[in-house]
Design a protein around this motif. Sequence first.
Motif, PDB file in Angstrom:
ATOM      1  N   GLN A  60      49.372  38.922  42.833  1.00  0.00           N
ATOM      2  CA  GLN A  60      49.173  39.074  41.387  1.00  0.00           C
ATOM      3  C   GLN A  60      47.854  38.439  40.947  1.00  0.00           C
ATOM      4  N   ASN A  61      46.806  38.688  41.736  1.00  0.00           N
ATOM      5  CA  ASN A  61      45.503  38.095  41.466  1.00  0.00           C
ATOM      6  C   ASN A  61      44.591  38.985  40.617  1.00  0.00           C
ATOM      7  N   LEU A  62      44.999  40.219  40.369  1.00  0.00           N
ATOM      8  CA  LEU A  62      44.106  41.160  39.683  1.00  0.00           C
ATOM      9  C   LEU A  62      44.436  41.276  38.203  1.00  0.00           C
ATOM     10  N   ASP A  63      43.380  41.365  37.374  1.00  0.00           N
ATOM     11  CA  ASP A  63      43.615  41.711  35.979  1.00  0.00           C
ATOM     12  C   ASP A  63      43.729  43.238  35.908  1.00  0.00           C
ATOM     13  N   PRO A  64      44.193  43.800  34.780  1.00  0.00           N
ATOM     14  CA  PRO A  64      44.434  45.247  34.715  1.00  0.00           C
ATOM     15  C   PRO A  64      43.224  46.101  35.058  1.00  0.00           C
ATOM     16  N   MET A  65      42.022  45.687  34.646  1.00  0.00           N
ATOM     17  CA  MET A  65      40.849  46.505  34.916  1.00  0.00           C
ATOM     18  C   MET A  65      40.432  46.426  36.383  1.00  0.00           C
ATOM     19  N   GLU A  66      40.582  45.267  37.011  1.00  0.00           N
ATOM     20  CA  GLU A  66      40.291  45.165  38.443  1.00  0.00           C
ATOM     21  C   GLU A  66      41.235  46.082  39.222  1.00  0.00           C
ATOM     22  N   GLU A  67      42.495  46.105  38.815  1.00  0.00           N
ATOM     23  CA  GLU A  67      43.468  46.977  39.469  1.00  0.00           C
ATOM     24  C   GLU A  67      43.097  48.445  39.252  1.00  0.00           C
ATOM     25  N   ALA A  68      42.768  48.800  38.018  1.00  0.00           N
ATOM     26  CA  ALA A  68      42.429  50.188  37.698  1.00  0.00           C
ATOM     27  C   ALA A  68      41.204  50.658  38.479  1.00  0.00           C
ATOM     28  N   PHE A  69      40.148  49.847  38.493  1.00  0.00           N
ATOM     29  CA  PHE A  69      38.936  50.230  39.217  1.00  0.00           C
ATOM     30  C   PHE A  69      39.156  50.213  40.731  1.00  0.00           C
ATOM     31  N   GLY A  70      40.103  49.378  41.200  1.00  0.00           N
ATOM     32  CA  GLY A  70      40.445  49.385  42.622  1.00  0.00           C
ATOM     33  C   GLY A  70      41.032  50.724  43.039  1.00  0.00           C
ATOM     34  N   GLY A  74      42.982  39.062  28.825  1.00  0.00           N
ATOM     35  CA  GLY A  74      44.373  38.861  28.462  1.00  0.00           C
ATOM     36  C   GLY A  74      44.629  38.880  26.973  1.00  0.00           C
ATOM     37  N   GLU A  75      43.640  39.338  26.187  1.00  0.00           N
ATOM     38  CA  GLU A  75      43.802  39.426  24.739  1.00  0.00           C
ATOM     39  C   GLU A  75      44.609  40.662  24.339  1.00  0.00           C
ATOM     40  N   LEU A  76      44.738  41.586  25.275  1.00  0.00           N
ATOM     41  CA  LEU A  76      45.444  42.842  25.025  1.00  0.00           C
ATOM     42  C   LEU A  76      46.238  43.171  26.278  1.00  0.00           C
ATOM     43  N   THR A  77      47.477  43.650  26.115  1.00  0.00           N
ATOM     44  CA  THR A  77      48.273  44.055  27.265  1.00  0.00           C
ATOM     45  C   THR A  77      48.043  45.530  27.565  1.00  0.00           C
ATOM     46  N   VAL A  78      48.435  45.937  28.771  1.00  0.00           N
ATOM     47  CA  VAL A  78      48.322  47.353  29.134  1.00  0.00           C
ATOM     48  C   VAL A  78      49.154  48.202  28.180  1.00  0.00           C
TER      49      VAL A  78
END
Length: 289
Positions: free
Chosen positions: A123-133, A179-183
């Motif tokens: 659980q080391n990725l923020d949403p954008m890191e995951e998306a771009f991954g 983390g100011e906005l959730t997915v």
Amino acid sequence: MVLKKTKGGLGKGLGSFGLTGTFKDGHKGGYEVDITKIQPNPNQPRKRFTEDDMTTLVESITKHGLIAPIAVRKVEDHYEIVAGERRWRACQLAGLSKIPVVVRDYTTEEVSEIALVENLQRQNLDPMEEAFGYQYLMDTFKKTQEEIAAIVGRSRSYIANMVRLTQLPECIQEDLIEGELTVGQARPLLALKSEELQRGALAIIKEKELNARQIEQLVKTLQAGKKKLASTQPKATAELRKLMQRLKHSLGAPVDIRLKNTKKIQGTIEVTFKNEEELMRLISYIEGE
């Protein structure tokens, strides 16, 4: 080297790559390498590593050394990290000159998959890191969403929804990163057809602290043209976006400039920080210390 089997896992899991388990005999399964000969994977999906995140790990390595080797592969005259970049960075902070490694023979595609799975498991990725991954696997290795879903243990629709986040304006992506906005809050904004509407909706969301369900209703209202964006700032010009980038580079933190709908140039500058240390650094910078 004896590996303990683990139950469950994420998708294929690291076990399918031979990377799960603990090393009972320290790092005897590998050997030590000069830490300067090791380089990170340039396609590592995790982009941000902070000292705060690694404090406990650095203290442990300083006291006990690195117990489990990191996995690397040989690339020309150096070693590239396959799994364990966080431990490698912690070893640097701990002042180690050599680090135990095990060398694996992986392709670039396998390394990218391993890095993504490893970070998702921890659980080391923020949403954008995951998306771009996910987007990287699709663009570079022509992976389908079904194939990626099998790798990471998610549904195809989940992968599709995450990848769509890359279509959002940078200001919304920054809020997801910080983390100011959730997915769940950001996803409904994809239905709005223009960046101007998306940025305006974001302003309302922050102003009224709307939850995901309320945002869905806001988007429907905006799509029907029943609501004017009184809180929407004027559309950012190329010059204004460049200015925000300059400030972001100077301050080392995300910056958003919001202009008022007036003839005079008026508005606010918002600087985002994620902990007390960053706040004090920004205050010192502003005060010129």
